[in-house]
Design a protein around this motif. Structure first.
Motif, short mmCIF file in Angstrom:
data_model
loop_
_atom_site.label_atom_id
_atom_site.label_comp_id
_atom_site.label_asym_id
_atom_site.label_seq_id
_atom_site.Cartn_x
_atom_site.Cartn_y
_atom_site.Cartn_z
N LEU A 141 -3.14 14.36 -16.18
CA LEU A 141 -3.14 12.90 -16.03
C LEU A 141 -3.77 12.20 -17.21
CD1 LEU A 141 -3.88 12.12 -12.31
CD2 LEU A 141 -1.74 12.09 -13.54
N ARG A 142 -4.72 12.87 -17.83
CA ARG A 142 -5.39 12.24 -18.98
C ARG A 142 -4.42 12.10 -20.14
NH1 ARG A 142 -10.87 14.08 -17.84
NH2 ARG A 142 -11.38 12.67 -16.15
N ARG A 169 4.65 11.83 -15.37
CA ARG A 169 3.76 11.95 -14.21
C ARG A 169 4.56 12.46 -13.02
NH1 ARG A 169 -0.54 8.43 -15.76
NH2 ARG A 169 -0.72 9.03 -17.91
N ARG A 182 -0.99 3.88 -11.50
CA ARG A 182 -2.19 3.58 -10.72
C ARG A 182 -1.83 2.80 -9.46
NH1 ARG A 182 -5.77 -0.85 -10.70
NH2 ARG A 182 -4.53 -1.89 -12.27
N LEU A 221 -2.35 4.63 0.52
CA LEU A 221 -2.76 3.73 1.60
C LEU A 221 -1.64 3.47 2.61
CD1 LEU A 221 -5.00 1.31 -0.42
CD2 LEU A 221 -5.67 3.09 1.16
N TYR A 237 -10.63 1.18 18.31
CA TYR A 237 -11.26 0.36 17.26
C TYR A 237 -11.11 1.03 15.91
CZ TYR A 237 -14.77 -2.44 14.91
OH TYR A 237 -15.40 -3.26 14.04
N LEU A 238 -11.22 2.36 15.91
CA LEU A 238 -11.05 3.10 14.66
C LEU A 238 -9.66 2.86 14.09
CD1 LEU A 238 -11.72 5.32 12.59
CD2 LEU A 238 -10.99 7.00 14.25
N ALA A 265 -9.36 -0.65 12.76
CA ALA A 265 -10.09 -0.86 11.51
C ALA A 265 -9.40 -0.16 10.36
CB ALA A 265 -11.53 -0.36 11.65
N PHE A 310 -8.06 -2.27 7.12
CA PHE A 310 -8.64 -2.17 5.78
C PHE A 310 -7.71 -1.45 4.82
CE2 PHE A 310 -12.44 -3.03 8.29
CZ PHE A 310 -12.89 -4.13 7.58
N TYR A 317 -5.10 -3.61 3.11
CA TYR A 317 -5.51 -4.43 1.96
C TYR A 317 -4.85 -3.92 0.69
CZ TYR A 317 -8.44 -6.37 -1.69
OH TYR A 317 -8.87 -7.00 -2.81
N GLY A 318 -4.81 -2.58 0.58
CA GLY A 318 -4.20 -1.99 -0.61
C GLY A 318 -2.72 -2.33 -0.73
N VAL A 369 -2.48 -6.11 -2.03
CA VAL A 369 -2.79 -6.40 -3.44
C VAL A 369 -2.00 -5.52 -4.39
CG1 VAL A 369 -5.11 -7.21 -2.95
CG2 VAL A 369 -4.75 -4.81 -3.48
N HIS A 408 -4.12 -11.09 -5.42
CA HIS A 408 -5.55 -11.01 -5.15
C HIS A 408 -6.02 -12.14 -4.25
CE1 HIS A 408 -6.60 -7.43 -7.25
NE2 HIS A 408 -5.83 -7.80 -8.26
N LEU A 431 -12.12 -9.49 8.33
CA LEU A 431 -13.52 -9.14 8.62
C LEU A 431 -14.05 -9.96 9.78
CD1 LEU A 431 -15.26 -8.66 5.20
CD2 LEU A 431 -15.21 -7.08 7.09
N GLU A 444 -12.58 -8.49 12.84
CA GLU A 444 -13.23 -7.22 13.20
C GLU A 444 -14.59 -7.49 13.83
OE1 GLU A 444 -12.43 -3.82 12.60
OE2 GLU A 444 -10.40 -4.52 12.24
N ARG A 475 -11.49 5.58 -10.70
CA ARG A 475 -10.54 6.39 -11.44
C ARG A 475 -11.27 7.49 -12.20
NH1 ARG A 475 -5.86 5.12 -14.51
NH2 ARG A 475 -4.90 7.11 -15.00
N LEU A 510 -18.45 0.83 10.29
CA LEU A 510 -17.05 1.04 10.64
C LEU A 510 -16.85 2.48 11.08
CD1 LEU A 510 -15.17 -0.84 7.83
CD2 LEU A 510 -15.24 -1.39 10.23
N PRO A 511 -16.05 2.71 12.11
CA PRO A 511 -15.72 4.07 12.47
C PRO A 511 -14.83 4.65 11.38
CG PRO A 511 -14.37 2.56 13.74
CD PRO A 511 -15.33 1.73 12.93
N PRO A 512 -14.75 5.95 11.20
CA PRO A 512 -15.42 6.98 11.98
C PRO A 512 -16.75 7.45 11.37
CG PRO A 512 -13.80 7.99 10.56
CD PRO A 512 -13.84 6.53 10.19
N PHE A 525 -21.22 3.77 12.78
CA PHE A 525 -20.54 3.15 13.92
C PHE A 525 -21.17 3.60 15.23
CE2 PHE A 525 -17.26 3.81 17.20
CZ PHE A 525 -17.01 2.48 17.49
N LEU A 540 -21.38 -8.15 9.08
CA LEU A 540 -20.68 -9.02 8.14
C LEU A 540 -21.43 -9.08 6.81
CD1 LEU A 540 -19.38 -12.00 10.27
CD2 LEU A 540 -18.07 -10.30 9.05
N HIS A 588 -14.47 -2.82 -3.91
CA HIS A 588 -13.34 -3.46 -4.59
C HIS A 588 -13.39 -3.18 -6.08
CE1 HIS A 588 -11.03 -6.88 -6.27
NE2 HIS A 588 -10.24 -6.56 -5.28
N PHE A 622 -10.19 -1.22 -7.03
CA PHE A 622 -9.08 -2.14 -7.24
C PHE A 622 -9.15 -2.90 -8.56
CE2 PHE A 622 -9.02 -1.57 -2.65
CZ PHE A 622 -7.69 -1.24 -2.47
N HIS A 672 -8.97 2.37 -17.55
CA HIS A 672 -7.64 1.80 -17.72
C HIS A 672 -7.53 1.09 -19.06
CE1 HIS A 672 -8.83 1.62 -13.40
NE2 HIS A 672 -7.78 2.39 -13.33
#
Lengths: 600, 501
Positions: free
Chosen positions: A32-33, A38, A120, A128, A149-150, A153, A157, A160-161, A164, A172, A183, A186, B370, B389-391, B395, B422, B433, B437, B443
């Motif tokens: 990868l470097r 790829r 990337r 994700l 709940y797991l 959540a 979350f 999100y990936g 964006v 963003h 959040l 949650e 990375r 947050l779980p797991p 939590f 929160l 983040h 991200f 990079h």
């Protein structure tokens, strides 16, 4: 036994799929470097992630898996109530995954050729996407609260990936709005779950529903939980992330976000609210829920038609449709006797909306990159799910009839009228979407037999025939009798008439006042952001004042300490004087002592 | 008979290592590493033996009379075993980490000698059977950590060391006064004999409240309860393994553990509740949780942010024990272990970033995921656990805290938990983040402050493996909380002992 194995595999397989690429990357770290080709990330294995879930759904019979050591005691279940949810979710995830392989083809080729940036972003998506899927499946299958709940959540979350993925400014912003609102959701869910589960001392969702119905502050618990899940379901006021996040995600991700993941909020409501329990006493909350649901349904439609981006219009349409479902959940709260019949309609309508919205989102990508199909075939295919969503055709008609017939039985005619108005709104939104799609259509034709058009075609087929394949228990004939058709179709007619009128009328307005079209997606988000900024400035000012006061206090204390040290340092001076006095003092003491002895 | 010696041998494993290390020459790092690691492994084994014995209902105790009326007593009970297990497990991990971290830095001999001494005192605190023995090791801990805090020897470290000594020694003095007063009141205070104070009668209650406050003041310094927390963020100048150990097991935990002992084994939860002291503890811990989280938000550097996070998280333990009822107890005790595992992971990661890339500030972390994926993964696990947050294990703590709050009739505490979640999210998610991200030097944007290539993998294996192990443990402690011997299971055992006499 096989079903239990399938249940485990349903959750394990996407995780294995997810771990494949990082493991491979770890092994080829040096590769990868170096610049150069790829590995392929979104291969056929990657798209196979939801297959075990589909196999599980199609496997007959119910199954329960109890895991003693898992969290606080895991109970995963596939029963007849969960089956339709799992089926349409897994199906849409699978279709979107196949679609993604075509949609992200150029990015994938760039990544394979050695474009580090594309690689990337694609690696993030490859990781994700299955993780979000696992979360979604787990929340559908979980019967114990921690697992539920797991799943919720993880899905929230990890998604999100997906939001964006494009890694530009809009993405963003969308991701930010998504994450902040998620959040808050949650947090409310956690608080509500802790409160209600603690009061009833239970660990399963079924027991939780009974617990809330019996609890002293049950209405408050239900309200908190309703709000928490309402963020995901896009209840008006909490929906602001939806029109910001859904359009910026890559199209297949938008499809699952708007089709399946948004339903997680609804699943949450159905899992925790004591719907259909006559002892619950949640009528006030129910009335509020109906009011807010109708508000979502109508306001989102009105705001949505001002949007330019077809995906933003579709996102507002999702808010509007979820508003309809919200109102139906509200009916379940105020009229528990109606719920058994209504719950069937809710499932059918949710599945219909999920699949149709998925097909519509996938269609946006198709109109941007049209396959080699003649226009007279392509555009009707794009229009078909839109018409279905308005409730004039196919599964839309069945879905609408399902809840209308129940509502008529229960004597909620006023609500039916309001919901019909929402259908007018939906018609407008669909017209707007198609119009924008037409204006932004692409011209570079892609092959018809690619993964992208095939997945889209299959999605349309599945979306229009939802009542035929959805395994809902307790549903009778889904199609309305012919004499009911006028009452079901008039909103579409009104909508189309309005579109026709508006086309000329609005065209005039826009020529004179172009600002109408500049309403930004996210509506209330900008207000919230402004308020947050004011609040932040105020807080910062307050903190600075406190800090300054603290510094002054500290400085004073340090000065005191210094003074004390100076005083202590000065003590040797007294010592010298003391030494001079020592001899007379000792003699004095001796004399006093001697005197004492002599006298005593 | 041999069983009576087990606690003593456990203590000796780390206590005797200290002089041995001092005898070895400075450059014999291999011999020192072998000695350290074998002692740590041996101790882990012995603690494991005792835990198994404890489950089988066996008694381990060792004691002798120092002066008439004052006894030195080492005894094994479930609560002590939890703490001893945590400290021996994390000692092993931190020893490995420290060997890698301090590679070719001066004064390693001194460091490891005091390091062993510090762990010995932690073990002593865990095994102490009465307040006198506890006090002995508590003070020994203060003194043995000072050389570790000032290890680097530069002026900032020395200044921090002075602040540290001022705080902890004054705290120790206050604690001593309290213990002596209690001693004068009822004689030798063996842990677990709660009836001694309970039988004193109502005329003594105001005195007992006063003494509790004095003892709390003494213990609260190490537990970093606001406003006694000033030393902790400053002690961040210490090397990463020291910070990790200080935060996860040794000093801060010793204070929290002392409060646990005070409430459960000296006063007894019933008496504490009747005296109205639990409300005070709740208020104190709630304030600490929220205040420290707010302060953490304002930090620009990684380690101070983690330090304030520790202050906030350790108060969860105090909050848990202040909630009257078995669930609160379980929450507090389980969090004692959970917080240790998660926080040690976070500090290892902070150390890894500092060693490998020279990163100290949060805004330098852009794109580090990375470059160091495994470390960043461990950090993510720790941070998500802190949010609750779980797991991840956090939590489980949060769940039991919430249930405990409801059952203690203090549902408003849930609002505090949610607010704290929160706030935790507000100061940990931006870091995540940045890690994953944002585009960074890897990079082709900017460059790392001071990049080194310490090992075959993303960093030296000595640094990487402990980090991954503790991250895995914090994940498993949550994921498989229902299994026997999990922290939750141990905490449940303690709580049943407490509430079912």
């Amino acid at each position: 036994m096989t079903a239990t194995l399938l249940l485990i595999l349903t959750l394990l397989w996407p995780l294995l799929v997810m771990l494949r690429s990082p493991l491979r990357m770890l092994m080829e770290q040096d590769a990868l470097r170096r610049p150069g080709p790829r590995p392929k990330l979104l291969d056929i294995w990657w798209a196979s992630a939801p297959l075990p879930a589909l196999a599980l759904v199609l496997w007959p019979g119910e199954t329960t898996l109890v895991l003693e050591g898992w969290l606080l005691g895991g109970v995963w279940q596939l029963d007849d109530a969960r089956r339709p949810w799992l089926l349409f979710s897994a199906l849409l995830w699978g279709l979107a995954g196949i679609y993604a392989r075509g949609y992200l083809m150029t990015e994938q080729q760039a990544a394979e050729a050695g474009d580090g940036d594309a690689f990337r972003r694609l690696a993030g998506l490859a990781l994700l996407w299955p993780l979000t899927l696992v979360g979604n499946l787990l929340l559908l299958l979980a019967e114990d609260i921690p697992s539920f709940y797991l799943g919720f959540a993880v899905m929230t979350f990890a998604a999100y990936g997906l939001v964006v993925h494009a890694d530009n400014r809009d993405a963003h912003l969308g991701g930010r709005a998504y994450l902040i609102m998620a959040l808050f959701g949650e947090a409310l869910i956690l608080g509500g779950l802790l409160w209600s589960a603690g009061s009833a001392d239970v660990l399963t969702l079924t027991a939780l529903r009974d617990g809330i119905a019996d609890a002293e502050h049950g209405a408050w618990m239900a309200a908190i939980l309703w709000l928490g899940f309402g963020v995901k379901a896009g209840v008006v006021g909490l929906h602001v992330w939806l029109p910001l996040a859904h359009p910026v995600a890559p199209t297949p991700a938008s499809a699952v976000l708007s089709g399946v993941m948004i339903k997680a909020g609804l699943v949450g409501w159905l899992s925790v609210l004591p719907l259909g329990d006559p002892t619950a006493g949640l009528e006030p909350l129910g009335r509020l829920v109906i009011a807010l649901g109708l508000m979502s349904a109508l306001a989102a439609a009105l705001f949505g038609i001002t949007q330019r981006h077809p995906k933003a219009v579709l996102a507002y349409s999702s808010v509007s449709q979820m508003g309809i479902l919200t109102a139906l959940v509200g009916i379940g709260l105020i009229d528990p006797a109606l719920w058994p019949a209504l719950s069937v309609a809710v499932v059918l309508f949710a599945a219909h909306h999920g699949m149709t919205k998925g097909a519509l989102f996938l269609g946006v990508g198709i109109s941007e990159h049209p396959p080699r199909l003649p226009g007279w075939l392509l555009w009707p295919l794009l229009v078909l799910p839109a018409v279905s969503l308005t409730g004039a055709l196919a599964s839309g008609l069945a879905g609408k009839w399902a809840f209308k017939s129940v509502l008529y039985e229960g004597g909620h005619e006023a609500l039916v009228t309001w919901l019909s108005l929402a259908a007018v709104g939906t018609t407008l939104l669909m017209a707007r979407t198609l119009w924008r799609q037409w204006r932004e259509r692409g011209h570079n034709a892609i092959p018809l037999l690619g993964t992208m058009p095939l997945a889209w075609l299959f999605a349309i087929a599945a979306a229009t025939s939802v009542p035929l394949w959805l395994p809902v228990v307790g549903a009778d004939s889904p199609w309305p009798p012919p004499d009911e058709l006028p009452s079901l179709l008039w909103p579409v007619g009104v909508g189309l008439a309005l579109v026709g009128l508006g086309f000329f009328w609005l065209a005039g307005i826009t020529r004179r006042r172009p600002f109408v079209w500049r309403l930004r997606p996210g509506d209330l988000w900008w207000l919230y952001a402004l308020l947050a900024r004011y609040l932040g400035t105020a807080l910062k000012g307050g903190a600075a004042r406190l800090e300054a006061r603290g510094m002054r206090l500290r400085a004073r204390l340090v000065a005191r300490e210094r003074a004390a040290m100076v005083w202590i340092d000065g003590l040797p001076r007294y010592e010298r004087r003391f030494r001079q006095l020592a001899v007379p003092l000792m003699i004095g003491v001796a004399v006093v002592l001697l005197l004492g002895f002599w006298l005593g | 008979m041999s069983q009576a010696w087990l606690p003593l041998i456990t203590l000796a494993t780390s206590l005797l290592v200290a002089p041995l290390i001092l005898l070895l020459p400075e450059r014999a790092w291999r011999a020192r590493a072998v000695l350290n690691l074998s002692a740590a492994l041996l101790k882990l084994l012995l603690v494991g033996l005792m835990v198994v014995g404890l489950y089988q209902g066996r008694e381990f105790a060792f004691g002798f009379t120092v002066v008439p009326g004052v006894e030195f007593l080492l005894r094994v009970d479930a609560l002590g075993m939890m703490f001893a297990g945590l400290s021996s497990l994390l000692w092993l991990a931190t020893t490995v980490y420290a060997i890698g971290y301090l590679e070719d830095s001066p004064n390693r001999k001194r460091f490891f000698a005091f390091f062993s001494l510090c762990v010995a005192s932690t073990t002593g605190i865990a095994l102490a059977g009465n307040f006198f023995t506890f006090l002995l090791f508590y003070e020994l801990l203060t003194l043995s950590t000072y050389p570790l805090v000032v290890h680097r020897g530069h002026s900032a470290a020395l200044a921090a060391g002075t602040v540290y000594l001022r705080y902890t020694l004054s705290g120790g003095l206050v604690l001593l006064l309290g213990v002596v007063a209690l001693h004068a009141l009822v004689g030798d205070i063996t842990f677990g004999e709660r009836e001694m104070l309970r039988d004193l009668g109502p005329e003594y209650h105001s005195l007992l409240i006063g003494l509790f406050l004095v003892l709390l003041l003494g213990l609260g310094v190490k537990a970093a309860l606001v406003p006694l927390h000033g030393w902790l963020p400053r002690a961040m100048v210490a090397p990463a393994p020291v910070s990790a150990l200080l935060h996860a097991v040794a000093v801060v935990k010793a204070g929290a553990f002392g409060i646990v002992r005070l409430v459960y084994d000296v006063y007894g939860i019933q008496l504490t509740f009747e005296l109205g002291l639990l409300t005070l503890l709740t208020a104190l811990s709630v304030f600490t949780i929220l205040y420290a989280s707010l302060r953490a938000l304002a930090q620009q550097e990684l380690k101070p942010r983690l330090a304030f996070s520790t202050i906030s998280q350790v108060s969860y333990i105090v909050l848990g024990i202040s909630l009257f009822g078995p669930f609160g107890t379980i929450a507090g005790l389980a969090h004692l272990m959970h917080q240790g595992l998660m926080k040690v992971t976070l500090f290892y990661c902070a150390g890894n970033y500092a060693e490998e890339l020279g990163i100290h500030r949060i805004d330098e972390l852009d794109g580090a995921g990375r470059r160091m994926p495994l470390t960043s993964l461990a950090f993510t696990v720790g941070a998500l656990g802190m949010i609750g947050l779980p797991p991840v294990a956090g939590f489980i703590s949060k769940w039991y805290l919430g249930i405990g709050a409801v059952q203690a009739g203090m549902s408003w505490v849930i609002a505090v938990l949610v607010a704290s979640s929160l706030l935790n999210a507000a100061y940990f998610l931006p870091i995540l983040h940045r890690l994953w991200f944002r585009a960074g030097p890897e990079h082709g944007k900017g460059q790392w402050p001071e990049e080194r290539h310490l090992g075959r993998f993303e960093t030296s294996s000595w640094l990487l493996w402990p980090t991954l192990a503790t991250a895995l443990f914090s994940l498993l402690a949550g994921l498989l909380a229902g299994l026997p011997f999990s922290p939750l299971d141990l905490a449940t055992l303690v709580a049943t002992e407490e509430y079912l006499p």
